[in-house]
Enzyme design. Sequence first.
Site, mmCIF file in Angstrom:
data_model
loop_
_atom_site.group_PDB
_atom_site.id
_atom_site.type_symbol
_atom_site.label_atom_id
_atom_site.label_comp_id
_atom_site.label_asym_id
_atom_site.label_seq_id
_atom_site.Cartn_x
_atom_site.Cartn_y
_atom_site.Cartn_z
ATOM 1 N N LYS A 168 -11.987 -34.487 -11.022
ATOM 2 C CA LYS A 168 -12.414 -35.318 -9.884
ATOM 3 C C LYS A 168 -12.446 -36.786 -10.306
ATOM 4 O O LYS A 168 -12.006 -37.665 -9.579
ATOM 5 C CB LYS A 168 -13.809 -34.906 -9.400
ATOM 6 C CG LYS A 168 -13.851 -33.553 -8.726
ATOM 7 C CD LYS A 168 -15.226 -33.324 -8.133
ATOM 8 C CE LYS A 168 -15.410 -31.893 -7.675
ATOM 9 N NZ LYS A 168 -16.786 -31.575 -7.369
ATOM 10 N N GLU A 189 -16.296 -19.980 -13.854
ATOM 11 C CA GLU A 189 -17.128 -21.193 -13.803
ATOM 12 C C GLU A 189 -18.477 -20.991 -14.480
ATOM 13 O O GLU A 189 -19.094 -21.957 -14.919
ATOM 14 C CB GLU A 189 -17.362 -21.615 -12.335
ATOM 15 C CG GLU A 189 -16.314 -22.578 -11.824
ATOM 16 C CD GLU A 189 -16.651 -23.233 -10.491
ATOM 17 O OE1 GLU A 189 -17.701 -22.911 -9.894
ATOM 18 O OE2 GLU A 189 -15.853 -24.048 -10.022
ATOM 19 N N HIS A 203 4.310 -2.856 -11.788
ATOM 20 C CA HIS A 203 5.743 -3.157 -11.824
ATOM 21 C C HIS A 203 5.995 -4.622 -12.174
ATOM 22 O O HIS A 203 7.095 -5.116 -12.011
ATOM 23 C CB HIS A 203 6.383 -2.796 -10.485
ATOM 24 C CG HIS A 203 6.207 -1.344 -10.170
ATOM 25 N ND1 HIS A 203 7.160 -0.390 -10.428
ATOM 26 C CD2 HIS A 203 5.128 -0.682 -9.666
ATOM 27 C CE1 HIS A 203 6.685 0.798 -10.075
ATOM 28 N NE2 HIS A 203 5.457 0.650 -9.619
HETATM 29 O O1 PA5 Z 1 -19.673 -22.618 -7.601
HETATM 30 C C1 PA5 Z 1 -19.665 -23.819 -7.388
HETATM 31 O O2 PA5 Z 1 -20.694 -24.511 -7.478
HETATM 32 C C2 PA5 Z 1 -18.396 -24.540 -6.966
HETATM 33 O O3 PA5 Z 1 -17.312 -23.687 -6.966
HETATM 34 C C3 PA5 Z 1 -18.583 -25.129 -5.571
HETATM 35 O O4 PA5 Z 1 -18.884 -24.113 -4.675
HETATM 36 C C4 PA5 Z 1 -17.339 -25.880 -5.112
HETATM 37 O O5 PA5 Z 1 -16.989 -26.869 -6.049
HETATM 38 C C5 PA5 Z 1 -17.565 -26.526 -3.749
HETATM 39 O O6 PA5 Z 1 -18.681 -27.365 -3.773
HETATM 40 P P1 PA5 Z 1 -19.417 -27.837 -2.483
HETATM 41 O O7 PA5 Z 1 -20.003 -26.659 -1.794
HETATM 42 O O8 PA5 Z 1 -20.453 -28.788 -2.961
HETATM 43 O O9 PA5 Z 1 -18.383 -28.518 -1.607
#
Ligand code: PA5
Length: 381
Positions: free
Chosen positions: A371, A261, A282
């Site tokens: 989303k 990310e 394996h």
């Molecule tokens: O690293 C990030 O920002 C994302 O992976 C969020 O943690 C994830 O989308 C969950 O978001 P939230 O804590 O707003 O529910």
Amino acid sequence: MIEVNFSPKVDENKLSGILEEIKNDEMGGFVDLPLKVSAEEVKKINETAEKIQKESEILVCIGIGGSYLGHRAIIEALRPRNGIKIVYAGNSLSERELNYALREVADKDFSVIVISKSGTTLEPARAFEAFKKKLAERYGVVGAIKRIYAITDAHKGTLHDEAKRDSYTRFVIPDNVGGRYSVLSPVGLLPMAVAGVDIEALLAGAAKVSEEADGEGVPTFAKYAFMRSLLLNKGYDTEVFASFEPATMYFNEWIKQLFGESEGKNRQGILPASVIYSTDLHSLGQFMQDGRRNLFETIINYPTDELNAKIVEAVKTAHTAGKIPVLKLDVPTYDERGFGELIYFMEMACAISAKLAGVNPFDQPGVEAYKNELKKLMEEK
Ligand code: PA5
């Protein structure tokens, strides 16, 4: 301290500029987190954890992505024995998984931690609704409220508003700490403490590495970041994180999310993948030894026993001969301190790597695309 088997030439001026940028970024709060979590906050977390342990046989942890993977990684890796069982929910939209999680608490006393920084994420929100209903059926509306712990933004979001209105016990995710960099905040610390993890030792391990950032010389995590960027420039665009401890599978998942990310944007990035050896020797072992040569391997070596040390060496030698660049990170101890070091090391290395690639380590615009599509489909019916 974590040791590495490489020492790339680092542009020290560039590095100090990058470190300054990260520290001064509005999302750079994770840099100081191990030193800034106050004794008072650790006490509050440990006291809350004790209360949950006394009242419940199971803790349901609701969250996804950065609000989930970090604590699961450490709890699964250490399997502490002095806490209570953790059941995870809200990390997918599978009805089946949700029902499995609900089944776990059918005849057990339980409490719920719901974690969401935005407070609006669909997966945890849906699971939270189901568990709130279960709590109210079992303990009544007032009893239910006493068993709900919300970890969210200090000021805004649906979860924040509800937690305030209904007086849930609340913990705050600092404004300047993003989801995937939040494991050393209450997001990770509270579930870990309930599970029996020594969170002070974890923070102490992280603090030790954080001191490297302020000390003399090039921090080891920066050497690793530079090494990754050199390899990418030579065409190695996939990094396979290899561990020899099966219990670290979720730690690998946490690392993949962190790097994926943070770096994967603007058509940039190194694709993070992971294996657990010797199991995966394996399955993917053949590809690693002999497949397409666009990957490098980062062995996360938790020196545990003699046989393990031999297999680490054997794999390193074989894969090097198979023309894979093999980086090795030696984690000094397989315990809270060691994992505290590793968490901080990876967070810093990741942020530096993203900066070296010219992308923002702290946003995730791509996550919104699915989303929006889902929202459209849901509105259609
Ligand atoms: O690293 C990030 O920002 C994302 O992976 C969020 O943690 C994830 O989308 C969950 O978001 P939230 O804590 O707003 O529910």
